[in-house]
Design an enzyme around this catalytic site. Structure first.
Site, PDB file in Angstrom:
ATOM      1  N   TYR A 295      11.156   8.754   1.552  1.00  0.00           N
ATOM      2  CA  TYR A 295      11.113   7.706   0.527  1.00  0.00           C
ATOM      3  C   TYR A 295      11.845   8.059  -0.763  1.00  0.00           C
ATOM      4  CZ  TYR A 295       7.472   6.087   3.669  1.00  0.00           C
ATOM      5  OH  TYR A 295       6.782   5.678   4.781  1.00  0.00           O
TER       6      TYR A 295
ATOM      7  N   GLU B 240      12.645  -9.240   2.043  1.00  0.00           N
ATOM      8  CA  GLU B 240      11.848  -8.080   2.469  1.00  0.00           C
ATOM      9  C   GLU B 240      12.674  -6.812   2.280  1.00  0.00           C
ATOM     10  OE1 GLU B 240       9.798  -6.510   6.652  1.00  0.00           O
ATOM     11  OE2 GLU B 240      10.646  -8.517   6.543  1.00  0.00           O
TER      12      GLU B 240
ATOM     13  N   ARG C 294       4.968  11.097  -2.348  1.00  0.00           N
ATOM     14  CA  ARG C 294       4.631  10.952  -0.929  1.00  0.00           C
ATOM     15  C   ARG C 294       5.895  11.036  -0.079  1.00  0.00           C
ATOM     16  NH1 ARG C 294       3.796   5.514   2.256  1.00  0.00           N
ATOM     17  NH2 ARG C 294       3.257   6.387   4.268  1.00  0.00           N
TER      18      ARG C 294
ATOM     19  N   ARG D 239      11.775   4.928  12.988  1.00  0.00           N
ATOM     20  CA  ARG D 239      10.445   5.520  12.874  1.00  0.00           C
ATOM     21  C   ARG D 239       9.620   5.184  14.113  1.00  0.00           C
ATOM     22  NH1 ARG D 239       8.152   4.775   7.149  1.00  0.00           N
ATOM     23  NH2 ARG D 239       6.752   6.333   8.013  1.00  0.00           N
TER      24      ARG D 239
ATOM     25  N   ASN E  20       8.144  -5.356  -0.758  1.00  0.00           N
ATOM     26  CA  ASN E  20       8.076  -4.214   0.146  1.00  0.00           C
ATOM     27  C   ASN E  20       6.608  -4.166   0.559  1.00  0.00           C
ATOM     28  OD1 ASN E  20       7.778  -1.781   1.438  1.00  0.00           O
ATOM     29  ND2 ASN E  20       9.152  -0.676   0.070  1.00  0.00           N
TER      30      ASN E  20
ATOM     31  N   PRO F  31       0.794  -1.229   0.000  1.00  0.00           N
ATOM     32  CA  PRO F  31       0.000   0.000   0.000  1.00  0.00           C
ATOM     33  C   PRO F  31       0.824   1.276   0.000  1.00  0.00           C
ATOM     34  CG  PRO F  31      -0.182  -1.125   2.113  1.00  0.00           C
ATOM     35  CD  PRO F  31       0.551  -2.044   1.185  1.00  0.00           C
ATOM     36  N   ASN F  32       0.355   2.209  -0.787  1.00  0.00           N
ATOM     37  CA  ASN F  32       0.880   3.566  -0.913  1.00  0.00           C
ATOM     38  C   ASN F  32       2.212   3.656  -1.653  1.00  0.00           C
ATOM     39  OD1 ASN F  32      -1.317   4.861   0.474  1.00  0.00           O
ATOM     40  ND2 ASN F  32      -0.486   3.915   2.326  1.00  0.00           N
TER      41      ASN F  32
ATOM     42  N   HIS G  67      12.594  -2.410   2.605  1.00  0.00           N
ATOM     43  CA  HIS G  67      11.961  -1.167   3.063  1.00  0.00           C
ATOM     44  C   HIS G  67      12.851  -0.003   2.667  1.00  0.00           C
ATOM     45  CE1 HIS G  67       8.880  -3.198   5.331  1.00  0.00           C
ATOM     46  NE2 HIS G  67       9.819  -4.034   5.734  1.00  0.00           N
TER      47      HIS G  67
ATOM     48  N   ALA H 228       2.906  -0.794   4.910  1.00  0.00           N
ATOM     49  CA  ALA H 228       2.305  -0.873   6.248  1.00  0.00           C
ATOM     50  C   ALA H 228       1.869  -2.285   6.630  1.00  0.00           C
ATOM     51  CB  ALA H 228       1.126   0.089   6.338  1.00  0.00           C
TER      52      ALA H 228
END
Length: 145
Positions: free
Chosen positions: A23, A99, A18, A108, A75, A10-11, A101, A78
């Site tokens: 990012y 994985e 964004r 964070r 990735n 998502p996103n 990120h 969330a």
């Protein structure tokens, strides 16, 4: 020919617009194009998929098994911190995955420090920006190095 599936959660379709301070300014499409060239130059094939929907990602992981995908780079966005369903899909298909990120999830909010996938992944690239995708691909294509 080795077939690698890239899944973005998502996103991530909003990359480049964004929160570029977290990012970066590179778009998802640019990452996919460059990664496809990188993998293609190593005589492998890249399939790309992005969804904002958890069930669709589960379906895509399951479909990867039917398609004979050799490895997955994900990735999960969330869903990293919430999705037991995605974890169970990986356990069900037994396709090795890495994985990735873009940001360092450990720098964070505390709720982002836990991943439901990291302990079953072949490896994790965290906080290295888009380079993490390329490092993941390199590892999956040459795990013995």
């Amino acid at each position: 020919m080795v077939k690698i599936l890239l899944i973005n959660g998502p996103n991530l379709n909003l990359l480049g617009q964004r929160e570029p301070e977290k990012y970066g300014s590179v778009t998802l499409r640019e990452i996919e194009e460059k990664l496809s060239c990188f993998i293609g130059a190593r005589n492998a094939e890249l399939l790309c998929y992005q969804s904002n929907h958890e069930g669709a990602i589960v379906d895509r992981i399951q479909q990867a098994q039917v398609e004979g995908v050799d490895a997955i780079i994900i990735n999960p966005g969330a869903y990293t911190h919430t999705s037991i369903a995605i974890r169970d899909a990986f356990l069900g298909v037994q396709i090795p995955f890495v994985e990735v990120h873009l940001s360092n999830i450990f720098q964070r909010e505390s709720f982002r420090h836990h991943s439901y996938l990291s302990d079953i992944a072949k490896g994790c690239f965290i906080g290295l920006g888009a380079k993490g995708y390329f490092l993941a691909a390199e590892y999956l294509l040459n795990p013995a190095i």
